[in-house]
Design an enzyme around this catalytic site. Structure first.
Site, short mmCIF file in Angstrom:
data_model
loop_
_atom_site.label_atom_id
_atom_site.label_comp_id
_atom_site.label_asym_id
_atom_site.label_seq_id
_atom_site.Cartn_x
_atom_site.Cartn_y
_atom_site.Cartn_z
N LYS A 54 0.84 -1.20 0.00
CA LYS A 54 0.00 0.00 0.00
C LYS A 54 0.87 1.25 0.00
CE LYS A 54 -4.34 -1.90 1.40
NZ LYS A 54 -4.63 -2.97 2.33
N LYS A 80 -3.49 -10.96 -9.97
CA LYS A 80 -4.43 -11.36 -8.92
C LYS A 80 -5.70 -10.49 -9.01
CE LYS A 80 -5.39 -10.89 -4.11
NZ LYS A 80 -5.76 -9.81 -3.31
N LYS A 86 -10.05 -5.76 -5.90
CA LYS A 86 -10.75 -4.46 -6.03
C LYS A 86 -9.76 -3.34 -6.32
CE LYS A 86 -12.36 -4.92 -1.71
NZ LYS A 86 -12.72 -6.23 -1.18
P1 ADP Z 1 -9.38 -7.47 -2.46
O1 ADP Z 1 -7.98 -7.91 -2.82
O2 ADP Z 1 -10.26 -7.41 -3.65
O3 ADP Z 1 -9.39 -6.18 -1.66
P2 ADP Z 1 -9.95 -8.73 0.05
O4 ADP Z 1 -8.58 -8.39 0.53
O5 ADP Z 1 -11.11 -8.00 0.65
O6 ADP Z 1 -9.99 -8.60 -1.53
O7 ADP Z 1 -10.14 -10.29 0.24
C1 ADP Z 1 -11.16 -10.97 0.95
C2 ADP Z 1 -10.87 -12.46 0.94
O8 ADP Z 1 -10.86 -12.95 -0.40
C3 ADP Z 1 -9.50 -12.81 1.53
O9 ADP Z 1 -9.59 -14.05 2.21
C4 ADP Z 1 -8.63 -12.92 0.33
O10 ADP Z 1 -7.52 -13.76 0.56
C5 ADP Z 1 -9.59 -13.54 -0.70
N1 ADP Z 1 -9.20 -13.13 -2.05
C6 ADP Z 1 -9.26 -11.88 -2.57
N2 ADP Z 1 -8.83 -11.86 -3.84
C7 ADP Z 1 -8.46 -13.13 -4.13
C8 ADP Z 1 -7.94 -13.76 -5.31
N3 ADP Z 1 -7.71 -13.09 -6.42
N4 ADP Z 1 -7.67 -15.09 -5.26
C9 ADP Z 1 -7.92 -15.81 -4.13
N5 ADP Z 1 -8.43 -15.27 -2.99
C10 ADP Z 1 -8.70 -13.95 -2.98
#
Ligand code: ADP
Ligand code: TRP
Length: 323
Positions: free
Chosen positions: A111, A190, A193
């Site tokens: 970040k 990956k 959001k």
């Molecule tokens: P983002 O990366 O979109 O902000 P979050 O950090 O809110 O997503 O993730 C919420 C959950 O979903 C976590 O357990 C995270 O490890 C899983 N997750 C998010 N993106 C992925 C991805 N591309 N592949 C596998 N798991 C994911």
């Protein structure tokens, strides 16, 4: 029966990465485990600074999770901020957490690298997450691979606390599915959001179609075999069983398959897979008060477990005094 615990931030639209990385497994686990699941709005506050956006996203995330199959009757499902004891425990465990451990956080460093000016909430994020898990005696924590380091930090913090003050906390195990470690986004990175590459679960159909059609593919002509490790096939495979995957693979490796057709077929598959969830969500949107009621009873269940662990930690540290 294991206590399985996880949380998700209400910081934007839910996408296929969230679903396959964490939510689908949580929903399956609730059948045979003691499942604890929360929408972590204190965590989202580290980056979302608009009250209406945060409060709307919080309820929406809960509705979406229930629509996908989370059952508040079978599980303990609540909004993190409804059990504020988690912030007190965050303070208690902060005192056995090294600054260096937080500074090594890759998610924090990412970040910073993307130009975010860090606030203390963001710096302390992993301690709040540790508190989420330890306050409810979480044993198994289903998350995507990106959360692995946060889980290691939680284990470090719990061990340090137990060594310093006596055995209070269970040391949790991460649960990261090999196959679903990293769901790719439309650009092949990956899905996240933060990278503007998501395929949302609950957007309108046109938007979902647009996103699926934009998945990157190479320029292999129709009459040549395709590379099955491409993001489009990885995404498609998430919806298939072993046989379905073998079938898709053999089609991909034979000449004649066009990426346009694969995308259209993936779109149909996605819409089909989430059809029930989409209609359940529409129904829940008309009964928000009922959802709020379910969340409040979830918070009451969670609070009673939190009270036990918090009292143990208060005693162990000497914050509770006078016997
Ligand atoms: P983002 O990366 O979109 O902000 P979050 O950090 O809110 O997503 O993730 C919420 C959950 O979903 C976590 O357990 C995270 O490890 C899983 N997750 C998010 N993106 C992925 C991805 N591309 N592949 C596998 N798991 C994911
Ligand atoms: N940090 C997690 C994420 O971004 C969300 C989270 C907060 C969490 N508290 C948790 C996950 C406790 C598992 C357990 O995805």
């Amino acid at each position: 029966m294991k206590r399985v615990l996880s949380g998700i931030q209400p910081s934007g639209q839910l996408h296929l990465g969230n679903y396959f990385g964490m939510m689908q497994r949580m929903i399956r686990y609730q059948e045979e485990n003691d499942l604890f699941c929360c929408i972590v709005n204190y965590h989202a506050l580290t980056t979302v600074h608009d009250a209406n956006v945060l409060s709307e996203n919080t309820l929406q995330a809960a509705i979406d999770f229930i629509a996908l199959g989370m059952d508040p009757e079978k599980s303990t499902f609540w909004i993190q901020g409804d059990v504020p004891e988690v912030t007190e425990l965050t303070w208690l465990i902060s005192n056995v957490t090294g600054v260096g451990l937080m500074e090594r956080g890759t998610s924090y460093k990412d970040k910073l690298a993307r130009g975010l000016t860090p606030n203390m909430g963001l710096f302390n994020y992993p301690i709040l997450m540790a508190s989420d898990i330890l306050l409810f005696g979480g044993e198994l924590v289903p998350v995507g691979k990106d959360q692995k380091q946060h889980l290691e930090m939680t284990r470090d913090i719990a061990q340090k606390f137990n060594q310093t003050f006596g055995d209070v906390f269970i040391i949790p195990e991460p649960d990261i599915a090999e196959k679903l470690q990293m769901v790719p986004g439309t650009d092949g990175q990956k899905m996240s959001k933060s990278y503007d590459n998501i395929i949302p679960i609950f957007d309108d159909e046109k938007e979902i179609k647009k996103k699926i059609m934009s998945i990157v593919t190479d320029s292999t002509p129709v009459d040549e075999p395709k590379d099955f490790s491409a993001p489009i096939f990885q995404l498609y495979s998430l919806f298939l069983d072993e046989m379905g995957i073998e079938d898709l693979k053999s089609k991909a490796e034979k000449p004649g398959l066009g990426f346009g057709d694969v995308k259209s077929s993936l779109y149909e598959t996605v819409m089909d897979h989430f059809a029930d969830a989409r209609s359940k969500r529409d129904a829940l949107m008309n009964h928000k008060d009922d959802v709020i009621g379910m969340l409040k009873s979830g918070a009451a269940k969670a609070s009673s477990v939190a009270a036990e662990y918090l009292e143990k930690a208060r005693k162990a540290t000497g914050i509770s005094y006078g016997g």
